[in-house]
Motif scaffolding. Structure first.
Motif, PDB file in Angstrom:
ATOM      1  N   PHE A  50      12.717  41.293 -16.740  1.00 58.47           N
ATOM      2  CA  PHE A  50      12.049  40.760 -17.424  1.00 58.47           C
ATOM      3  C   PHE A  50      10.760  41.004 -17.425  1.00 58.47           C
ATOM      4  N   ALA A  82      19.193  38.428 -22.283  1.00 57.25           N
ATOM      5  CA  ALA A  82      18.067  38.344 -21.354  1.00 57.25           C
ATOM      6  C   ALA A  82      16.742  38.423 -22.612  1.00 57.25           C
ATOM      7  N   ARG A  83      16.776  38.704 -23.777  1.00 58.33           N
ATOM      8  CA  ARG A  83      15.776  38.946 -24.503  1.00 58.33           C
ATOM      9  C   ARG A  83      15.354  37.592 -25.175  1.00 58.33           C
ATOM     10  N   TYR A  84      16.000  36.579 -24.731  1.00 54.69           N
ATOM     11  CA  TYR A  84      15.705  35.108 -25.377  1.00 54.69           C
ATOM     12  C   TYR A  84      14.573  34.524 -24.484  1.00 54.69           C
ATOM     13  N   ARG A 127      14.300  29.201 -21.009  1.00 57.25           N
ATOM     14  CA  ARG A 127      15.793  29.448 -20.838  1.00 57.25           C
ATOM     15  C   ARG A 127      16.733  28.363 -20.179  1.00 57.25           C
ATOM     16  N   PRO A 138      10.768  44.148 -25.073  1.00 55.94           N
ATOM     17  CA  PRO A 138      11.389  43.245 -25.991  1.00 55.94           C
ATOM     18  C   PRO A 138      12.866  42.745 -25.756  1.00 55.94           C
ATOM     19  N   LYS A 139      13.772  43.881 -25.207  1.00 58.20           N
ATOM     20  CA  LYS A 139      15.028  43.381 -24.984  1.00 58.20           C
ATOM     21  C   LYS A 139      15.358  43.069 -23.513  1.00 58.20           C
ATOM     22  N   ALA A 140      14.334  42.943 -22.910  1.00 57.77           N
ATOM     23  CA  ALA A 140      14.521  42.580 -21.440  1.00 57.77           C
ATOM     24  C   ALA A 140      15.213  43.778 -20.594  1.00 57.77           C
ATOM     25  N   PHE A 170       9.154  31.339 -18.976  1.00 55.57           N
ATOM     26  CA  PHE A 170      10.498  32.069 -19.222  1.00 55.57           C
ATOM     27  C   PHE A 170      11.553  30.885 -18.642  1.00 55.57           C
TER      28      PHE A 170
END
Lengths: 489, 483
Positions: B84, A323-325, A347, B89-91, A343
């Motif tokens: 989100f 999810a961090r990307y 993605r 930062p890690k979501a 976002f």
């Protein structure tokens, strides 16, 4: 004299120690080999030529000064592209990390650098380690050195192929459900998935954190033990790293299996296994019995649930890990009208089909209303699978199974049929769920394609796997196949 | 006929823990600092990095737990809360879901002298998020937003109360009490204005006499005790109006608009996130030994309730005075220390609540930064008690002490502020003044007793304020009666 690229680390060490060759010669030779074969094999995402040559000079200097060196000093090796390398692009073979240059090294990279091993480059893989053929790389597929028309396996296909094609002496891969062992089997090399917690995961870009382990690809058991000696051990940067002492694994290399009790799990021998593989397997059992091991059929009754629960647990963790990307801090960013659209676009364009499929599977499995039925239940079954192993290991020293149901398959054969692709992991997934070590070693060929044998051990029982593997290696000619590299050379 | 409603309030309080380093990495937790300087690959959530729990965080959370009578779990774990947002930062936020470190505690509050126990459901540990600065009003309407990750990974505890509060005053009293306790046990800076103490409120109404909870609204963004109380007062009015008009309350999150003095809807339940909590596979379960909990329990300082009780019962202070002095640990310790050096608790309390607190407020200085120490205050009071200086002089000296940090003796000496109590020398002055003011004497003898005040004033003037007023009065009375 045979070509230098054919030799193993322990063989090369003799030459280096005697001063017959320098590390620089060795690196140059491997770089030439990479130049020659990798156009066809495509094992590498990135080749770090300059750094490798510079590093070789440093090691040669050290050797000249008679410094105490590791057995792996000056030995060329490669890393799967999901291990962070300071200053060197680390992509996970994903578009979303096309420009990601980590400011830190993974712990295994630090350790190998401290051992003066030479990083030749970063290897191609299925995107984020999701896949069994390396066809899911966001960039290009890697080819099997035995036959360019078949897959090298995956997800660590590039790492396996680079060792099989003799582009490097050894490499590291990561194994979440078979991603080291299956490509090792397909490419005719040794691949070890260590006990969960034995090797630090710090700097390994996470796929499924409770299953991922880093391990080596080598061409013989001695090299495997030498790499294990360098990369194993507790790391305070990884909370799941086991606080245990690391033995000298070369001490486990005994040509002796007398009295060793080897279990043959009946659930792994289902009708889906290719008859040639069964033939090789039976031959291995006969050999081990001849050498004094006691082989008996055993049962791990929950094996049939391993694959389905793996495909709940691994995607669930992945959906959170990936999810961090989001395009905010690093990697690919596709601009949108607002943050939400940024976002979405990032993605959508950054991830491939298989990654998206697993993110969706995992998100679903963790969603409120479904959590208990899927994720929680899967965790409970995971415990049962662990107990299966605990029970057989009360009586047996290790287990022997085929690594894969088939040998390497053709490109395109399974890529559009995810379920049949997933079935390829059926023999390898249980060891990840149970956290126990498992090793794949070559044992003969079927229609020119390598066959892999899998040895599964008790937690922290890697020594037994090395012992059995070494004994087979010493007593048959089936464990060191070499690809002809038809159409490459 | 209108229905009477009962207010039901529960609070979720976040306190930043004042550990030196962050919860899962070794970055400093210090407030402020240039943007994105207190960061590392771990708290930035860069690929491949892993969290490692800072054990001090665990210790602080347990301290907080035992201070409010919680049960400490011997098995606890961390979970991931997935959503989100660019400040995360890690979501996902590493938090605790179904197995928090502390549960089932309680806290006593008092409103208008009425005492009440408020239940604490749980306390759990989690990491803070970063801060965003938008070019526009909201993130979606902005051309750009700036992210500062200094705060990312600063340890937090979330303290969740039972829905036990029945008025905004009770909610405020609970919040104030919690703040005091957290300050006493030294686990948080508890500064609402800096965000190291934050509070969300769940509030609903129900007809008096019913037990089923009404539909609640969650109120956010209340950055002071006053804001908390005002937001709740507003919300009660709003909900009451809706209900009285026959409407229904929508379950939603509302934000307090300080400027307009109203709460505004942020999102409804339907729009709420599904956080997909699951155990964080990067962290191992937390096993806590009962011995360690005992050790922490024994290391706690005297808590405000116990301290207040002691001040009332043992030292004879009033409930009110004891309440004020124990509101802050620093002040209470200042008091205790001073009393050990100058054993007149009431006098000490008066000085602390009077001049000391007034000057601290005026100068915006915290007790710990004050130049007046308990030793210096005790020495001043000693001088006054000995009659060496008058009460009025003491006030002057104290003000000087507060500014310069000098001792009372130094100031008394410098200013020549010694009180004249000697009846011989004062007697002469008194005689001179009587002689020089025949009119006042006549007034006095005519029954205008006020005239004596004028005479005292003259004597003080003559002695530059150094005459002991007690002695002057006594001498004047004696001499006037002899005339």
């Amino acid at each position: 004299m045979s070509s230098l690229t054919e030799l193993t680390a322990h063989e090369l060490k003799g030459l280096l120690d005697k001063g017959e060759i320098s590390s620089k010669d060795l690196v140059k030779e491997h770089l030439e080999r990479i130049e020659k074969v990798d156009k066809k094999v495509n094992a590498f995402m990135t080749v770090t030529k300059e750094e490798a040559l510079k590093q070789a000079e440093v090691v040669d200097e050290k050797r000249k000064r008679s410094e105490q060196l590791s057995p792996l000093a000056g030995i060329p090796m490669a890393l799967k592209d999901n291990m962070c390398t300071k200053g060197i692009r680390t992509t996970c073979s994903s578009k979303i990390l096309h420009n990601f240059i980590p400011p830190y090294n993974a712990t295994v990279v630090e350790k190998l650098m401290k051992a003066d091993s030479i990083v030749m480059g970063k290897c191609n893989m299925d995107e984020f380690a999701m896949g069994s053929s390396t066809e899911n790389s966001g960039y290009f597929p890697t080819k099997n050195p035995y036959d360019l028309n078949v897959v090298p396996g995956g997800s660590s296909g590039g790492s396996a192929a680079s060792v099989a094609a003799e582009e490097v002496v050894f490499s590291l891969g990561s194994d979440t459900g078979g991603s080291i062992r299956q490509p090792a089997a397909f490419c005719g090399v040794i691949g070890l998935k260590p006990t969960y917690g034995y090797v630090s995961r710090y700097g390994l870009v996470a796929f499924a954190s409770s299953l991922d382990q880093i391990g080596p690809f080598t061409r013989d058991m001695t090299d495997c033990a030498l790499v294990m000696n360098e990369i194993f051990g507790h790391d305070h940067k990884d909370s799941t790293s086991a606080p245990v002492e690391v033995p000298d694994f070369t001490k486990a290399l005994n040509n002796d299996v007398k009295g060793l009790k080897i279990g043959l799990p009946k659930e792994y021998m289902n009708e889906g296994i290719n008859p040639d593989i069964i033939e090789c397997y039976k031959q291995a059992v006969a050999k081990l019995e001849e050498l004094g091991a006691v082989c008996e059929e055993v049962s791990l009754p929950h094996t049939e649930y391993a694959l389905p629960i793996y495909y709940i647990i691994a995607p669930a963790e992945a959906s959170s890990n990936l999810a961090r990307y989001d395009g905010v801090r690093y990697g690919l960013r596709v601009e949108g009208e607002d943050i939400v659209s940024m976002f979405k676009k990032t993605r959508s364009q950054g991830f491939g089909e298989e990654v998206k499929r697993r993110i969706m599977l995992g998100t679903y499995a963790l969603s409120s209303g479904y959590y208990d039925a899927y994720y929680l239940k899967a965790l409970k079954v995971r415990t049962l699978i662990k107990q299966d192993f605990d029970q057989v290991f009360e009586k047996f020293d290790c287990l022997l199974t085929p690594t894969t149901p088939t040998t390497a398959f053709n490109f395109g054969e399974k890529v559009d049929d995810p379920l049949s692709m997933y079935m390829n992991d059926i023999c390898t997934v249980p060891a990840n769920l149970a956290g126990v070590p498992a090793l794949s070693m070559p044992f003969g060929l079927s229609k020119g394609r390598p066959v892999g044998l899998q040895l599964i051990g008790k937690a922290f029982g890697e020594g037994t796997l090395l012992r059995v593997g070494y004994t087979l290696e010493q007593n048959t000619t089936l464990t060191r196949p070499r690809p002809e590299l038809k159409g490459v050379m | 006929m209108s229905v009477e409603f009962e207010v039901v309030i529960g609070l979720e309080v976040h306190a930043e823990l004042k550990t030196k380093t962050k919860i899962f990495c070794s970055c400093p937790t210090e407030f402020g600092g240039e943007e994105n300087t207190h960061v590392c690959p771990v708290c930035l959530g860069l690929p491949g990095t892993l969290p490692v729990l800072n054990e001090r965080v665990l210790e602080f959370a347990v301290r907080a737990g035992v201070a409010v009578d919680c049960e400490i779990a011997n098995f606890s774990k961390f979970d991931r809360k997935n959503y989100f947002y660019p400040d995360l930062p890690k979501a996902y936020q590493i938090s605790q879901y179904d197995l928090p470190i502390c549960k089932e505690g309680k806290l006593e509050i008092a409103v208008d002298g009425e005492k009440k126990i408020i239940g604490i459901t749980r306390i759990h540990m989690e990491e803070d998020a970063g801060k965003l600065l938008h070019s526009g009003n909201t993130i979606t309407s902005s051309h750009y937003s700036l992210a500062d990750y200094n705060r990312t990974g600063v340890p937090l505890i979330e303290i969740v109360s039972e829905p036990d509060m029945r008025s905004p005053e009770e909610a405020r009293a609970y919040m104030e009490k919690l703040k005091t306790i957290l300050e006493y046990i030294d686990v948080s800076d508890v500064k609402m204005e800096q965000g190291s103490l934050r509070c969300d409120a769940n509030i609903s109404l129900r007809p008096v006499g019913t037990s089923k909870l009404g539909t609640k609204a969650e109120i956010k963004n209340m950055n002071s005790f006053k804001a908390l109380q005002k937001a709740l007062e507003y919300e009660i009015e709003r909900q009451q109006e809706v209900l009285e008009e026959g409407g229904t309350i929508v379950q939603e999150t509302r934000t307090w608009d300080e400027e307009k003095g109203i709460t505004v809807s942020m999102r409804s339940k339907e729009e709420a996130n599904d956080y997909r909590y699951f155990p964080d596979p990067d962290l191992v379960p937390i096993i806590i030994e009962p011995d360690w909990v005992e050790e922490i329990k024994n290391s706690l300082p005297e808590l405000p309730d116990a301290k207040r009780k002691r001040l009332v019962e043992k030292l004879g202070l009033s409930e009110y005075d004891a309440g004020i002095i124990t509101e802050s640990r620093a002040l209470a310790e200042f008091f205790d220390k001073t009393v050990t050096l100058f054993n007149e608790p009431k006098t000490v309390a008066n000085w602390i609540m009077g001049d000391f607190m007034r000057l601290l407020n005026v100068e915006s200085i915290e007790v710990k930064d004050s130049k007046v120490t308990p030793e210096k205050m005790a020495a001043l009071l000693e001088n006054q008690a000995d009659g060496k200086i008058s009460g009025k002089m003491a006030k002057t000296v104290f003000e000087e002490m507060f500014v310069t940090g000098k001792t009372a003796d130094e100031i008394i000496k410098e200013k020549g502020l010694v009180q004249i109590s000697d009846e011989g020398s004062l007697g002469e002055i008194v005689d001179n003044i009587i002689e020089a003011n025949p009119k006042s004497i006549a007034d006095y003898q005519d029954g205008k007793k006020k005239a004596i005040g004028f005479l005292v004033g003259q004597i003080m003037k003559e002695t530059k304020g150094q005459a002991n007023p007690g002695v002057v009065n006594k001498l004047l009375q004696e001499k006037l009666s002899q005339l």
